[in-house]
Structures are given as structure tokens and as C-alpha cells.
Design an enzyme around this catalytic site. Sequence first.
Site, mmCIF file in Angstrom:
data_model
loop_
_atom_site.group_PDB
_atom_site.id
_atom_site.type_symbol
_atom_site.label_atom_id
_atom_site.label_comp_id
_atom_site.label_asym_id
_atom_site.label_seq_id
_atom_site.Cartn_x
_atom_site.Cartn_y
_atom_site.Cartn_z
ATOM 1 N N TYR A 1 -18.008 0.499 -150.318
ATOM 2 C CA TYR A 1 -18.646 -0.490 -151.181
ATOM 3 C C TYR A 1 -18.925 0.097 -152.557
ATOM 4 C CZ TYR A 1 -19.496 -2.680 -146.617
ATOM 5 O OH TYR A 1 -19.347 -3.214 -145.350
ATOM 6 N N HIS B 1 -15.094 2.463 -139.739
ATOM 7 C CA HIS B 1 -14.930 1.319 -140.639
ATOM 8 C C HIS B 1 -13.472 0.881 -140.758
ATOM 9 C CE1 HIS B 1 -16.252 -0.548 -144.767
ATOM 10 N NE2 HIS B 1 -16.089 -1.448 -143.826
#
Length: 322
Positions: A54, A138
Site C-alpha cells: 500500500y 499477501h
Amino acid sequence: MTALGRSSVQVTGLGLGAAPLAGLFTEVTEEQAHATVAAAWARGVRYFDTAPHYGVGVSERRLGAALREHPRAEYTVSTKVGRRLEPSSDGGDDLANGFAVPATHRRVWDFSADGVRRSLEESLERLGLDHVDVVYLHDPDDHAEQAFREGYPALEKLRSEGVVGAIGAGMNQAEMLTRFVRETDVDVVLCAGRYTLLDQRASVELLPAAVERGVSVVIGGAFNSGLLADPKPESTYNYDRAPGELLRAALRMKEAAERHGTTLRAAALAFCAAHPAVASVLVGARSAAEAEDCAQQFATPVPAALWEELRDTGLLPAKDVS
């Protein structure tokens, strides 16, 4: 607060997804990010999720800075591994990856045991914390072999060493998460966008398997990236322009919710939270106002009559309505 699987880690029913703090699609200032976390905290949110991906570390740094004023024992933080960040001198921004921040680093896929540990160490440095509570693998979609063979055992070892309290995987699909639930000893999986008012794929195998195995599920993407928050022609569905058929369905759901004295946003969040496998619902917010609205919608009652109407009109299958 609800425990994740058989671990001692606990989460609030509503969690804050910190991707927007890193300027997801449009710029967010440091001050806005701090105010967003503060507003969520004021409304009782104590679970915060972030990742190196992010904004190439910006989300972790901003979240850590905002949480620094609160006692560490009072909140739960999850981050992710699988993309290591390497310094880059190419310049420009990170909008190609969805974030309006300078491209100071590049992402390198790495689900190796060494990569997992290095990634976590670097995340702790960015967060300014001595530990995180939950670590997810992830998006291992295209790296399944390494994730199962090396990445997962590395997380299991970190858990056994007491470095982290709970481990799992986070993905935008249900199928591989089901495999994690059935074939490993994960505490939790994070499923984004696959258990919503418009997409119940996770209900076929993932959620029943999680209940059977005692694994918790955290739901992300409850609004399918925007369509279920505010359905209109320019709304996005899973980060692309919403197809006409789904836009029409969302508008019908919104009209039904309003007839029953509630909102589509409240219904979208309540639907996710009601399943017995679900421990927390993550919402992304980029401002204090958005964080406050999400908390208000999460607390808004949704009449049983709305679920009955959605079921009777075919907008929801009966088996998926609580």
C-alpha cells in the site's frame, strides 16, 4: 472483540483497512491520514490492517505514526508479506500500482522464508512497532508453490517463536484461501470482495470450511470497491467500471434498503458481519468523515424484512441471507 481462530489475538467487528491512507487512486495528506485513524479510534475501532504494497510503505508509516499516541496493548495490527520493497531511483509516482505517492521503491515478489522475515522486519521499522499481531501472506495467486512450501512454514515458525500472534493469507479470491484453511494451520484468512451483497463466491466452500476448521475470516471489500457504497453510472466494481447489470442490482438493493429505513452501506456491512465464520469486516477510509460514516453504518440496524425482500426478489440467494 473476537479471537482469531484458536489464537489469543482479538479484533473488533469493524476494522480499518489502511490502503486509502497511502493515497489509493487519489492523494491523501499526512494530516488526513492521521485524522482518519483518530476518527476510527474514537468510534471504537481497534483493528487496523496494512501492507508494504500500500503506497510502497507509506500506509505502514502513516498508520504507525497515527497509532503511536495509543497504548500498544489496546489495538491489533495486521500487515502482510510476499512483496518486498527495494529502493528505486526511477522517479515518478506509483499510480500504475494504484497509489498517488512517489515511487521511491519497487515491489519484488518473494514468498521465501528469508523474504518473509526480511519483509516483516522492514514492516516493523516502518510501523515503529516491536511486533505486529497478525501477518498474512499477501496475494500469492501466481506464487502458490513457494507460498505453501516456504512462506507458510516461515509464518508458522514466527508464530511458534512468539514473534506474531496469528497467521494467515489475504487474497481477492476464495479458492486458494479455502486450500489454506484445509491444508494448513492458519488462524485467519482475509477474503476481499468475494463475500458481499453482489458476490457470494466465498460462501460455497471457504466460509463453511472455516467454520468446520475453527478458522476465522476477515472480510475486505464489503462495498466491492465502491458500487455498494454509492451506486451510480461511474461507480467502480472490483476497481473497474461497474457492469450495467450489477449497477442495476445495486440500485434495486439501495431502493429496498431505504424503503426499510436503512441504507445500502449498512446492509452491505451487516451482510458480511453476520456469517458465523466472520470475525471482522475491514473498511477502507481516506478521511475522518468516511471513517465516521463507516462506523455509523456498521452500527445501523438492518431489519429482517429487508433480507426477506432481497431473497424474495432474487437479489440474494436464500442460503446467504442471515
